[in-house]
Scaffold this motif. Structure first.
Motif, PDB file in Angstrom:
ATOM      1  N   VAL A  13       0.848  -1.193   0.000  1.00 29.04           N
ATOM      2  CA  VAL A  13       0.000   0.000   0.000  1.00 29.04           C
ATOM      3  C   VAL A  13       0.884   1.243   0.000  1.00 29.04           C
ATOM      4  N   LYS A  14       1.898   1.246   0.851  1.00 27.89           N
ATOM      5  CA  LYS A  14       2.835   2.380   0.901  1.00 27.89           C
ATOM      6  C   LYS A  14       3.615   2.476  -0.406  1.00 27.89           C
ATOM      7  N   ALA A  15       3.974   1.333  -0.988  1.00 28.83           N
ATOM      8  CA  ALA A  15       4.709   1.339  -2.255  1.00 28.83           C
ATOM      9  C   ALA A  15       3.883   2.006  -3.350  1.00 28.83           C
ATOM     10  N   LEU A  16       2.589   1.721  -3.404  1.00 31.53           N
ATOM     11  CA  LEU A  16       1.729   2.363  -4.404  1.00 31.53           C
ATOM     12  C   LEU A  16       1.644   3.867  -4.173  1.00 31.53           C
ATOM     13  N   GLU A  17       1.568   4.272  -2.910  1.00 35.29           N
ATOM     14  CA  GLU A  17       1.507   5.701  -2.598  1.00 35.29           C
ATOM     15  C   GLU A  17       2.783   6.408  -3.058  1.00 35.29           C
ATOM     16  N   VAL A  18       3.927   5.813  -2.763  1.00 39.12           N
ATOM     17  CA  VAL A  18       5.203   6.423  -3.144  1.00 39.12           C
ATOM     18  C   VAL A  18       5.366   6.423  -4.657  1.00 39.12           C
ATOM     19  N   ARG A  19       4.990   5.331  -5.315  1.00 37.82           N
ATOM     20  CA  ARG A  19       5.076   5.279  -6.780  1.00 37.82           C
ATOM     21  C   ARG A  19       4.182   6.349  -7.411  1.00 37.82           C
ATOM     22  N   GLY A  20       2.999   6.570  -6.843  1.00 35.73           N
ATOM     23  CA  GLY A  20       2.107   7.605  -7.356  1.00 35.73           C
ATOM     24  C   GLY A  20       2.711   8.992  -7.215  1.00 35.73           C
ATOM     25  N   LYS A  21       3.306   9.281  -6.067  1.00 37.06           N
ATOM     26  CA  LYS A  21       3.958  10.583  -5.864  1.00 37.06           C
ATOM     27  C   LYS A  21       5.157  10.735  -6.787  1.00 37.06           C
ATOM     28  N   ARG A  22       5.890   9.644  -6.999  1.00 37.43           N
ATOM     29  CA  ARG A  22       7.045   9.706  -7.897  1.00 37.43           C
ATOM     30  C   ARG A  22       6.588   9.966  -9.333  1.00 37.43           C
ATOM     31  N   THR A  23       5.458   9.387  -9.727  1.00 32.06           N
ATOM     32  CA  THR A  23       4.901   9.642 -11.055  1.00 32.06           C
ATOM     33  C   THR A  23       4.608  11.123 -11.237  1.00 32.06           C
ATOM     34  N   GLU A  24       4.027  11.754 -10.211  1.00 25.89           N
ATOM     35  CA  GLU A  24       3.745  13.187 -10.282  1.00 25.89           C
ATOM     36  C   GLU A  24       5.023  14.000 -10.435  1.00 25.89           C
ATOM     37  N   LEU A  25       6.053  13.651  -9.668  1.00 27.48           N
ATOM     38  CA  LEU A  25       7.323  14.374  -9.751  1.00 27.48           C
ATOM     39  C   LEU A  25       7.971  14.226 -11.120  1.00 27.48           C
ATOM     40  N   LEU A  26       8.004  12.994 -11.630  1.00 28.13           N
ATOM     41  CA  LEU A  26       8.623  12.761 -12.923  1.00 28.13           C
ATOM     42  C   LEU A  26       7.854  13.461 -14.043  1.00 28.13           C
ATOM     43  N   ALA A  27       6.529  13.469 -13.946  1.00 29.58           N
ATOM     44  CA  ALA A  27       5.720  14.176 -14.938  1.00 29.58           C
ATOM     45  C   ALA A  27       5.995  15.676 -14.872  1.00 29.58           C
ATOM     46  N   SER A  28       6.168  16.204 -13.670  1.00 33.79           N
ATOM     47  CA  SER A  28       6.503  17.615 -13.512  1.00 33.79           C
ATOM     48  C   SER A  28       7.871  17.925 -14.113  1.00 33.79           C
ATOM     49  N   ASN A  29       8.812  17.020 -13.921  1.00 30.68           N
ATOM     50  CA  ASN A  29      10.135  17.204 -14.515  1.00 30.68           C
ATOM     51  C   ASN A  29      10.047  17.251 -16.032  1.00 30.68           C
ATOM     52  N   ILE A  30       9.294  16.321 -16.609  1.00 28.79           N
ATOM     53  CA  ILE A  30       9.152  16.264 -18.066  1.00 28.79           C
ATOM     54  C   ILE A  30       8.462  17.530 -18.591  1.00 28.79           C
ATOM     55  N   ALA A  31       7.426  17.975 -17.875  1.00 26.20           N
ATOM     56  CA  ALA A  31       6.688  19.164 -18.307  1.00 26.20           C
ATOM     57  C   ALA A  31       7.544  20.423 -18.245  1.00 26.20           C
ATOM     58  N   ASN A  32       8.516  20.453 -17.342  1.00 23.62           N
ATOM     59  CA  ASN A  32       9.358  21.639 -17.176  1.00 23.62           C
ATOM     60  C   ASN A  32      10.736  21.481 -17.799  1.00 23.62           C
ATOM     61  N   ALA A  33      10.855  20.631 -18.798  1.00 23.81           N
ATOM     62  CA  ALA A  33      12.146  20.378 -19.428  1.00 23.81           C
ATOM     63  C   ALA A  33      12.731  21.620 -20.086  1.00 23.81           C
ATOM     64  N   ASP A  34      11.894  22.556 -20.483  1.00 21.25           N
ATOM     65  CA  ASP A  34      12.374  23.766 -21.145  1.00 21.25           C
ATOM     66  C   ASP A  34      12.271  25.018 -20.275  1.00 21.25           C
ATOM     67  N   THR A  35      11.962  24.841 -19.003  1.00 20.05           N
ATOM     68  CA  THR A  35      11.832  25.979 -18.099  1.00 20.05           C
ATOM     69  C   THR A  35      13.199  26.370 -17.559  1.00 20.05           C
ATOM     70  N   PRO A  36      13.640  27.592 -17.825  1.00 20.20           N
ATOM     71  CA  PRO A  36      14.958  28.010 -17.326  1.00 20.20           C
ATOM     72  C   PRO A  36      15.025  27.971 -15.799  1.00 20.20           C
ATOM     73  N   GLY A  37      16.105  27.407 -15.286  1.00 15.85           N
ATOM     74  CA  GLY A  37      16.323  27.360 -13.849  1.00 15.85           C
ATOM     75  C   GLY A  37      15.584  26.262 -13.108  1.00 15.85           C
ATOM     76  N   TYR A  38      14.795  25.458 -13.804  1.00 10.08           N
ATOM     77  CA  TYR A  38      14.038  24.397 -13.129  1.00 10.08           C
ATOM     78  C   TYR A  38      14.988  23.290 -12.692  1.00 10.08           C
ATOM     79  N   LYS A  39      14.832  22.839 -11.451  1.00 11.56           N
ATOM     80  CA  LYS A  39      15.650  21.760 -10.902  1.00 11.56           C
ATOM     81  C   LYS A  39      14.828  20.474 -10.862  1.00 11.56           C
ATOM     82  N   ALA A  40      15.314  19.464 -11.564  1.00  9.60           N
ATOM     83  CA  ALA A  40      14.623  18.173 -11.593  1.00  9.60           C
ATOM     84  C   ALA A  40      14.684  17.540 -10.209  1.00  9.60           C
TER      85      ALA A  40
END
Length: 131
Positions: A13-40
């Motif tokens: 259950v905790k693994a699914l929660e963490v994987r879901g949060k990691r999905t959000e972070l990775l999607a945010s990283n991908i969405a901000n690939a061209d944003t100046p100064g963005y830290k992955a």
């Protein structure tokens, strides 16, 4: 004997929660690939799960309203900034190909955890039916 889903499903259950949060972070990283100064950012998945496994259930109690609340969100406390292999001139640390590969791997592992939990539930239902 009462049925405890926490003991039946374990850490998944905790693994699914963490994987879901990691999905959000990775999607945010991908969405901000061209944003100046963005830290992955990323999550240290193993550290979060080992913390979840070692939690003893103790909760801090504040004795004064001015005390700082102790958060128990181990995911937020384990956010890491990704070190780029090839830093860009504008300060962005997102490597689009690496982020997409991490996103795909995370999605695959999320699906594997869901499949495992599905089988656990089917086993519990079978046990309750006496099959």
């Amino acid at each position: 004997m009462p049925l405890s889903f926490d003991s039946a499903l374990g850490i998944h259950v905790k693994a699914l929660e963490v994987r879901g949060k990691r999905t959000e972070l990775l999607a945010s990283n991908i969405a901000n690939a061209d944003t100046p100064g963005y830290k992955a950012r990323d999550i240290d998945f193993r550290a979060v799960l080992s913390n979840a496994r070692n939690q003893t259930g103790f909760h801090l109690r504040s004795t004064n309203e001015r005390h700082i609340a102790a958060g128990n969100d181990s995911v937020s406390s384990s956010l890491l900034c990704r070190v780029p292999l090839h830093p860009s001139l504008d300060g962005n640390t997102v490597d689009g190909q690496m982020e997409k590969a991490e996103f795909s791997e995370n999605a695959l592992r999320y699906q594997a955890s869901l499949t495992f939990m599905d089988r656990k539930f089917k086993g519990l239902i079978g046990a309750l039916k006496g099959e």
